[in-house]
Write a protein that holds these residues in place. Structure first.
Motif, mmCIF file in Angstrom:
data_model
loop_
_atom_site.group_PDB
_atom_site.id
_atom_site.type_symbol
_atom_site.label_atom_id
_atom_site.label_comp_id
_atom_site.label_asym_id
_atom_site.label_seq_id
_atom_site.Cartn_x
_atom_site.Cartn_y
_atom_site.Cartn_z
ATOM 1 N N UNK A 79 0.816 -1.212 0.000
ATOM 2 C CA UNK A 79 0.000 0.000 0.000
ATOM 3 C C UNK A 79 0.854 1.267 0.000
ATOM 4 N N UNK A 80 2.110 1.117 0.413
ATOM 5 C CA UNK A 80 3.035 2.256 0.488
ATOM 6 C C UNK A 80 4.100 2.196 -0.607
ATOM 7 N N UNK A 81 3.919 1.279 -1.578
ATOM 8 C CA UNK A 81 4.867 1.115 -2.688
ATOM 9 C C UNK A 81 6.281 0.869 -2.171
ATOM 10 N N UNK A 82 6.368 0.046 -1.142
ATOM 11 C CA UNK A 82 7.683 -0.246 -0.557
ATOM 12 C C UNK A 82 8.029 -1.694 -0.763
ATOM 13 N N UNK A 83 9.190 -2.026 -1.288
ATOM 14 C CA UNK A 83 10.240 -1.123 -1.725
ATOM 15 C C UNK A 83 10.082 -0.619 -3.159
ATOM 16 N N UNK A 84 9.136 -1.188 -3.900
ATOM 17 C CA UNK A 84 8.786 -0.714 -5.254
ATOM 18 C C UNK A 84 7.268 -0.820 -5.381
ATOM 19 N N UNK A 85 6.708 -0.314 -6.480
ATOM 20 C CA UNK A 85 5.295 -0.546 -6.761
ATOM 21 C C UNK A 85 5.106 -2.006 -7.161
ATOM 22 N N UNK A 86 4.145 -2.687 -6.557
ATOM 23 C CA UNK A 86 3.827 -4.065 -6.933
ATOM 24 C C UNK A 86 2.386 -4.367 -6.546
ATOM 25 N N UNK A 87 1.769 -5.284 -7.295
ATOM 26 C CA UNK A 87 0.379 -5.660 -7.023
ATOM 27 C C UNK A 87 0.268 -6.818 -6.044
ATOM 28 N N UNK A 88 1.248 -7.729 -6.099
ATOM 29 C CA UNK A 88 1.249 -8.837 -5.142
ATOM 30 C C UNK A 88 2.688 -9.231 -4.853
ATOM 31 N N UNK A 89 2.883 -10.007 -3.816
ATOM 32 C CA UNK A 89 4.235 -10.351 -3.382
ATOM 33 C C UNK A 89 4.988 -11.160 -4.433
ATOM 34 N N UNK A 90 4.275 -11.931 -5.240
ATOM 35 C CA UNK A 90 4.955 -12.680 -6.311
ATOM 36 C C UNK A 90 5.614 -11.735 -7.298
ATOM 37 N N UNK A 91 4.945 -10.635 -7.620
ATOM 38 C CA UNK A 91 5.514 -9.643 -8.530
ATOM 39 C C UNK A 91 6.790 -9.030 -7.950
ATOM 40 N N UNK A 92 6.759 -8.708 -6.668
ATOM 41 C CA UNK A 92 7.946 -8.154 -6.012
ATOM 42 C C UNK A 92 9.081 -9.169 -6.012
ATOM 43 N N UNK A 93 8.787 -10.388 -5.647
ATOM 44 C CA UNK A 93 9.810 -11.430 -5.612
ATOM 45 C C UNK A 93 10.422 -11.647 -7.002
ATOM 46 N N UNK A 94 9.591 -11.664 -8.033
ATOM 47 C CA UNK A 94 10.095 -11.835 -9.402
ATOM 48 C C UNK A 94 10.984 -10.666 -9.821
ATOM 49 N N UNK A 95 10.590 -9.440 -9.432
ATOM 50 C CA UNK A 95 11.415 -8.267 -9.733
ATOM 51 C C UNK A 95 12.796 -8.420 -9.099
ATOM 52 N N UNK A 96 12.834 -8.811 -7.832
ATOM 53 C CA UNK A 96 14.109 -8.954 -7.131
ATOM 54 C C UNK A 96 14.972 -10.025 -7.783
#
Length: 126
Positions: A79-96
């Motif tokens: 909700x705070x775009x931390x550490x990047x903008x993402x819709x779900x945790x899978x998206x963040x994990x894939x980015x990393x």
């Protein structure tokens, strides 16, 4: 020679957003000051920040395992775009993973603990 931070006292830390690095200055049990540098730094999350923190270890851990254990935390951070903008945790994990970030978990005997997302870590004497 291996430099040990086990039972080292955290002297201070700093983040340089222009250089994309986070630095931890630690006084070791051998009375040396060493700097742990996290290069290509993305973000960090620290709890219990205080003077006199005694570090136990800094360990690189598998991103899959880390996200399994901390999914709820990242659901609330999105909700705070931390550490990047993402819709779900899978998206963040894939980015990393795609961008070769690693997760370094900092554990303490007393005080500061948390984690750092960065691409590299190195330790050197001052």
């Amino acid at each position: 020679m291996i430099i040990s931070i086990h039972d080292g006292v955290l002297v201070g830390y700093s983040v340089n957003f222009l250089e994309n690095e986070l630095l931890l200055d630690i006084e070791t049990v051998a009375d040396e000051i060493v700097t742990v540098t996290f290069g290509n730094y993305l973000a960090h999350y620290f709890d219990h920040v205080m003077a006199g923190s005694i570090l136990f270890d800094i360990e690189e851990i598998d991103l899959n395992t880390f996200f399994e254990e901390n999914k709820e935390q990242f659901e609330s951070h999105k909700l705070y775009a931390w550490p990047i903008w993402y819709d779900d945790t899978n998206e963040l994990e894939q980015f990393l993973q795609k961008n070769n970030y690693k997760c370094y978990v900092i554990s303490a005997s007393l005080g500061l603990s948390g984690y750092v997302f960065a691409k590299t870590q190195k330790i050197k004497r001052k």
